[in-house]
Write a protein that holds these residues in place. Sequence first.
Motif, short mmCIF file in Angstrom:
data_model
loop_
_atom_site.label_atom_id
_atom_site.label_comp_id
_atom_site.label_asym_id
_atom_site.label_seq_id
_atom_site.Cartn_x
_atom_site.Cartn_y
_atom_site.Cartn_z
N UNK A 1 -62.17 -62.05 69.84
CA UNK A 1 -60.79 -62.25 69.45
C UNK A 1 -60.31 -63.65 69.82
N UNK A 2 -60.79 -64.12 70.96
CA UNK A 2 -60.40 -65.47 71.38
C UNK A 2 -60.95 -66.51 70.43
N UNK A 3 -62.16 -66.32 69.96
CA UNK A 3 -62.77 -67.26 69.04
C UNK A 3 -62.05 -67.27 67.72
N UNK A 4 -61.69 -66.13 67.20
CA UNK A 4 -60.93 -66.04 65.95
C UNK A 4 -59.55 -66.67 66.13
N UNK A 5 -58.97 -66.39 67.27
CA UNK A 5 -57.65 -66.95 67.55
C UNK A 5 -57.71 -68.49 67.60
N UNK A 6 -58.71 -69.02 68.26
CA UNK A 6 -58.86 -70.47 68.38
C UNK A 6 -59.17 -71.07 67.01
N UNK A 7 -60.06 -70.47 66.26
CA UNK A 7 -60.40 -71.00 64.94
C UNK A 7 -59.22 -70.90 63.96
N UNK A 8 -58.41 -69.90 64.12
CA UNK A 8 -57.27 -69.72 63.22
C UNK A 8 -56.14 -70.72 63.53
N UNK A 9 -55.86 -70.93 64.80
CA UNK A 9 -54.74 -71.81 65.19
C UNK A 9 -55.14 -73.26 65.42
N UNK A 10 -56.41 -73.56 65.48
CA UNK A 10 -56.87 -74.93 65.71
C UNK A 10 -56.40 -75.88 64.60
N UNK A 11 -56.50 -75.53 63.33
CA UNK A 11 -56.01 -76.45 62.30
C UNK A 11 -54.51 -76.72 62.41
N UNK A 12 -53.76 -75.70 62.77
CA UNK A 12 -52.31 -75.89 62.94
C UNK A 12 -52.01 -76.85 64.09
N UNK A 13 -52.76 -76.71 65.18
CA UNK A 13 -52.55 -77.59 66.32
C UNK A 13 -52.91 -79.03 65.97
N UNK A 14 -54.01 -79.22 65.29
CA UNK A 14 -54.42 -80.57 64.91
C UNK A 14 -53.46 -81.19 63.89
N UNK A 15 -53.00 -80.40 62.98
CA UNK A 15 -52.09 -80.89 61.94
C UNK A 15 -50.71 -81.19 62.52
N UNK A 16 -50.28 -80.41 63.50
CA UNK A 16 -48.94 -80.59 64.07
C UNK A 16 -48.86 -81.87 64.91
N UNK A 17 -49.97 -82.38 65.37
CA UNK A 17 -49.96 -83.63 66.13
C UNK A 17 -49.47 -84.79 65.28
N UNK A 18 -49.64 -84.70 63.99
CA UNK A 18 -49.20 -85.78 63.11
C UNK A 18 -47.67 -85.86 63.05
N UNK A 19 -46.98 -84.79 63.38
CA UNK A 19 -45.52 -84.81 63.40
C UNK A 19 -44.99 -85.72 64.51
N UNK A 20 -45.75 -85.87 65.55
CA UNK A 20 -45.31 -86.69 66.69
C UNK A 20 -45.64 -88.17 66.50
N UNK A 21 -46.47 -88.50 65.59
CA UNK A 21 -46.80 -89.89 65.33
C UNK A 21 -45.67 -90.54 64.56
N UNK A 22 -45.17 -91.63 65.09
CA UNK A 22 -44.11 -92.36 64.42
C UNK A 22 -44.56 -93.79 64.24
N UNK A 23 -44.22 -94.32 63.10
CA UNK A 23 -44.59 -95.70 62.82
C UNK A 23 -43.63 -96.62 63.57
N UNK A 24 -44.19 -97.49 64.37
CA UNK A 24 -43.39 -98.43 65.14
C UNK A 24 -43.15 -99.67 64.28
N UNK A 25 -41.88 -100.05 64.08
CA UNK A 25 -41.62 -101.25 63.27
C UNK A 25 -42.07 -102.51 64.00
#
Length: 160
Positions: free
Chosen positions: A2-26
């Motif tokens: 269950x842990x492996x399925x949980x990690x594999x299922x939520x891992x793409x969301x975690x990696x994709x959500x990191x892009x929300x915190x990236x801001x372009x510095x002028x």
Amino acid sequence: MKKLIFILFFMPFLLYSCQYFEKEVPSKEELLKKELKAINWKEVDEFPSFKNCDSISDKIQNQHCFFEYLTQLIQEKLITDTLTVLYPKLDTINVKVTVFQNASIKFEPQFPNDSVVYNRIKIDSILQARLVGFPKINPAIKRGIPVKTQFILPVILKVE
């Protein structure tokens, strides 16, 4: 499992959500251009002032005090001169006043373009000779830095 399925299922969301915190510095240049466009270069933060006008905190009243006092000083210095004798039709003269960053002052007469012909060199020399010994002027301030200012003052020569 269950842990492996949980990690594999939520891992793409975690990696994709990191892009929300990236801001372009002028860049510095962009920030500088933006700030320079925001500055109103036609106005100063503080007008030039004399010591007796410094106690006035209102910007408009301080400006009014400065112009009145300067006009009065110029009129007092020119009223005893030969301008009114040499040019009896000349009742008002426009004087271009330049206050430099180092608190020095320069006066230049501005002549009307009418049919009366004035000896511009003579009037300028009289102004330069008489308009000396002014009290200390504090220069205009723009963003904390002393700046040069220019303005034209109408000076009445014949007070009736």
